[in-house]
Design a protein around this motif. Sequence first.
Motif, PDB file in Angstrom:
ATOM      1  N   UNK A   1      45.612  41.617  39.587  1.00  6.44           N
ATOM      2  CA  UNK A   1      45.987  40.803  38.562  1.00  6.44           C
ATOM      3  C   UNK A   1      46.999  39.724  39.162  1.00  6.44           C
ATOM      4  N   UNK A   2      47.815  40.404  40.254  1.00  7.35           N
ATOM      5  CA  UNK A   2      48.770  39.536  41.012  1.00  7.35           C
ATOM      6  C   UNK A   2      48.048  38.355  41.455  1.00  7.35           C
ATOM      7  N   UNK A   3      46.751  38.415  42.203  1.00  6.08           N
ATOM      8  CA  UNK A   3      46.168  37.433  42.645  1.00  6.08           C
ATOM      9  C   UNK A   3      45.682  36.399  41.826  1.00  6.08           C
ATOM     10  N   UNK A   4      45.178  36.952  40.592  1.00 14.07           N
ATOM     11  CA  UNK A   4      45.084  35.932  39.416  1.00 14.07           C
ATOM     12  C   UNK A   4      46.550  35.349  39.268  1.00 14.07           C
ATOM     13  N   UNK A   5      47.553  35.765  39.108  1.00 11.66           N
ATOM     14  CA  UNK A   5      48.727  35.152  38.409  1.00 11.66           C
ATOM     15  C   UNK A   5      49.082  34.093  39.527  1.00 11.66           C
ATOM     16  N   UNK A   6      48.812  34.305  40.876  1.00 15.00           N
ATOM     17  CA  UNK A   6      49.422  33.573  41.784  1.00 15.00           C
ATOM     18  C   UNK A   6      48.858  32.152  41.844  1.00 15.00           C
ATOM     19  N   UNK A   7      47.602  31.955  41.364  1.00 13.01           N
ATOM     20  CA  UNK A   7      47.032  30.789  41.382  1.00 13.01           C
ATOM     21  C   UNK A   7      48.054  29.731  40.544  1.00 13.01           C
ATOM     22  N   UNK A   8      48.670  30.230  39.422  1.00 11.75           N
ATOM     23  CA  UNK A   8      49.499  29.558  38.504  1.00 11.75           C
ATOM     24  C   UNK A   8      50.786  29.485  39.128  1.00 11.75           C
ATOM     25  N   UNK A   9      51.306  30.714  39.145  1.00 17.94           N
ATOM     26  CA  UNK A   9      52.723  30.787  39.514  1.00 17.94           C
ATOM     27  C   UNK A   9      53.173  30.665  40.832  1.00 17.94           C
ATOM     28  N   UNK A  10      52.214  31.016  41.966  1.00 17.24           N
ATOM     29  CA  UNK A  10      52.892  30.524  43.285  1.00 17.24           C
ATOM     30  C   UNK A  10      52.121  29.390  44.075  1.00 17.24           C
ATOM     31  N   UNK A  11      50.791  29.054  43.686  1.00 17.39           N
ATOM     32  CA  UNK A  11      50.219  28.239  44.354  1.00 17.39           C
ATOM     33  C   UNK A  11      50.206  26.894  43.419  1.00 17.39           C
ATOM     34  N   UNK A  12      50.630  26.725  42.332  1.00 16.86           N
ATOM     35  CA  UNK A  12      50.721  25.885  41.338  1.00 16.86           C
ATOM     36  C   UNK A  12      49.636  25.037  41.149  1.00 16.86           C
ATOM     37  N   UNK A  13      48.320  25.513  41.231  1.00 18.09           N
ATOM     38  CA  UNK A  13      46.876  24.746  41.144  1.00 18.09           C
ATOM     39  C   UNK A  13      46.271  24.791  39.897  1.00 18.09           C
ATOM     40  N   UNK A  14      47.037  25.474  38.753  1.00 14.80           N
ATOM     41  CA  UNK A  14      46.519  25.424  37.568  1.00 14.80           C
ATOM     42  C   UNK A  14      47.770  25.373  36.728  1.00 14.80           C
ATOM     43  N   UNK A  15      47.149  24.828  35.209  1.00 10.43           N
ATOM     44  CA  UNK A  15      48.339  24.733  34.208  1.00 10.43           C
ATOM     45  C   UNK A  15      47.649  25.439  33.191  1.00 10.43           C
ATOM     46  N   UNK A  16      48.401  26.562  32.532  1.00 11.53           N
ATOM     47  CA  UNK A  16      47.934  27.343  31.452  1.00 11.53           C
ATOM     48  C   UNK A  16      47.969  26.340  30.142  1.00 11.53           C
ATOM     49  N   UNK A  17      48.861  25.368  30.270  1.00 14.44           N
ATOM     50  CA  UNK A  17      49.066  24.504  28.830  1.00 14.44           C
ATOM     51  C   UNK A  17      47.800  23.635  29.033  1.00 14.44           C
ATOM     52  N   UNK A  18      47.309  23.119  30.144  1.00 11.38           N
ATOM     53  CA  UNK A  18      46.257  22.233  30.010  1.00 11.38           C
ATOM     54  C   UNK A  18      44.887  23.066  29.728  1.00 11.38           C
ATOM     55  N   UNK A  19      45.057  24.206  30.392  1.00  9.99           N
ATOM     56  CA  UNK A  19      43.493  25.000  30.042  1.00  9.99           C
ATOM     57  C   UNK A  19      43.661  25.532  28.657  1.00  9.99           C
ATOM     58  N   UNK A  20      44.792  25.697  28.056  1.00 12.99           N
ATOM     59  CA  UNK A  20      44.900  26.392  26.515  1.00 12.99           C
ATOM     60  C   UNK A  20      44.313  25.675  25.665  1.00 12.99           C
ATOM     61  N   UNK A  21      43.324  26.140  24.839  1.00 10.80           N
ATOM     62  CA  UNK A  21      42.896  25.395  23.766  1.00 10.80           C
ATOM     63  C   UNK A  21      42.433  26.559  22.501  1.00 10.80           C
ATOM     64  N   UNK A  22      43.457  27.202  21.952  1.00  8.96           N
ATOM     65  CA  UNK A  22      43.265  28.442  20.881  1.00  8.96           C
ATOM     66  C   UNK A  22      42.719  29.352  21.617  1.00  8.96           C
ATOM     67  N   UNK A  23      43.356  29.498  22.537  1.00 10.07           N
ATOM     68  CA  UNK A  23      42.894  31.214  23.310  1.00 10.07           C
ATOM     69  C   UNK A  23      41.517  31.406  23.658  1.00 10.07           C
TER      70      UNK A  23
END
Lengths: 431, 264
Positions: free
Chosen positions: A238-260
Amino acid sequence: MRKGNKKKLLFFLGVSICVSLGFLAESVFAQTKVTLWGHNNPAFMKATELVIARFEKQNPDIKVNYQVFPYDDFNQKMTVATATGTGPDMSQCWGEYIPRYIDARAVASTPSWVMTKAEFEKTIYDPSRGAITSEGKFYGMPLEFNVGDNGIVTNWDMFDEAGIPHRAPENWDELIKWAKKLTKYDSKGNVTRCGFAYTSTDVVTFIMTKTMRQLGRDLRAKDGLHFDVDNPIAYKAMGFLADFTRKHKVNSIDICYNGEGAGPHEVFAKGLAAMADNGPWVIGVLQEELPELDFGYVNDPHFGELPYFYAENGWTTIVLEGSPNKTESWKVIKSFAELENARDWNIITGTVPARKDITTDPVLLEKFPWMEPTLNILPYGKWIGLLGDRDRVFVDGFYMHIMQAIRGEKTVEEACKDLNSFLNGVIDEYR
Amino acid sequence: MWPVVYGLCLSFTKYNLLRPPRFIGSANFFALLQDPIFKKSLKATVLFVCYAVPINIIITFLIALALNRIVKLRGIFRTIYFIPATMSLAIVSLLWVFIYACPKGIINQIFQLMGLSTQNWLTSPFLALPSLVIMILWVDIGYNVILFIAGLQGIPNHFYEAAQIDGANNWQLFWNVTMPLLRPTLLFVIVMTSIWYFQVFAPMQIMTGGGPNYSTNVLSLYVYNNAFAYLKMGYASALSIILFTFIIILTLVYFKVLQQKWEY
């Protein structure tokens, strides 16, 4: 007999003969009409219509009435119709929903003249038969081996801009390095284009579960039914997954979000992601909707020696127990399972074949070269197991808890503990 | 009444549509108490109502007061305010998805022109619910404006004349004549608005799907998901009973506080 009466008699005789001939013709050329339901994915519709056309040509006495419904409402439509007895003869159904129909005795088991059990186990991959097998019988015929992720769609134009070669990343470190080059930010450091989009319901679930398996830990507890995601390997995954967004900043959950739960491929199609993790079925969608887009599809990296992964029981065609036309319906389904039809159906939809013999068919790769990255890893797939309630496990379970860790609302350990408790609550409810 | 009674009966069962209902006593209600998503849904619903109802009442009342003073073009303004209320809520919800889109929605483009940073109106856990409140207010204002105007025009003029003769100023006229005599209309508007906002569903389902992170997962949406996505009809019925109870209690409170005990 008077002339007038003679004429009337001849007239009525002629009419009677014509009507009788009409009834005779109808009974001789009578067609049995069967109804097949499906969802409105354009590639699925095209493939299904092709197979139906071939079937009707060979079986002029059976007419298939193919009806489609919006994808998002399809499952509910199917359930309510089945419960109220207004369902079709057969339906394409997501495999993980079929156990509840089996429990309710609402689906018919597959007769041996369609495929014997021995042939079924020999021919069909394990993940494509897991959910539809019960008490020695199997129900329906799988259409695909559903690979939920394990591949990345890549925007080659964006790769060229960033000077990145057109190939699969060799490992996760290389993927992260590329993703950082491909990500764009605004003046405040917010991601405006994802280097690597992945935060959707299915993708985060599959990445976390396969990472656990690749690191040597099974998803299930010792009883094979309950989940075990409260352990150091799960925390790491789970930490590995979270790091893409939190640590490496290569993803935006806001851009990817579309009604869950929207797919990363939708973000990719809008040009808001250079790489997006998804199953190979997106290829058919992207080719249909964006034929001019120059994109590739390459393998995910993996931990350890081998690319182990979990898969759901994908789309399957079932016959409802309440159908008055079971024999004809099974004939249709048998047609879908025939080698050439099944192969062409998979090629058009971009789905991986459920049949092992098709995956070694050179025609498949010749007509669908995109499939190669996925075919290489199929032997390492394992059915994810009984879920109880698929949507709750994926959405309220994995997705929500992983997102809480990504957002920093909970630590990874807290999120895993809560996830474990939630998932096993769902399993216990179902039992 | 039968659907209500049937729903109450179902709330004591485990029922997935495909098999007959099975009696499980009050297990669904006990499960509610331990369900973290129910608590989040309840919070989202209460917050939504607490934001939307007072703002709606204040804005619509002020607009009604202003329109009541206008003689010319009153009909045109009334029509303009009422048009959104005639539109399908589903279509309006889709429209506002585009208005709120980040970064290229209309609001964010205006923000950029003003030198402000774009906002994730529907994807931020903090902004999603207020964004939905704004959208609902846009839709709903017209209806309550019409009701308030009708209420204001129903107040006989001689009360104002008598008060003016006694030397009342504008504020005294408003507080001592308008407000008391408008009380029945106010009660009706508040009760009906609250009932509707407790049950609002379409914008949440279409615009946010209940997210992000359950911040807009109002009770009606949670009922729907439990009933038709998760096939937990019994649990969904129990949730409906809870929602119904809240609405009844709130309505009784309103009647107690706002009911007028005299007539003119």
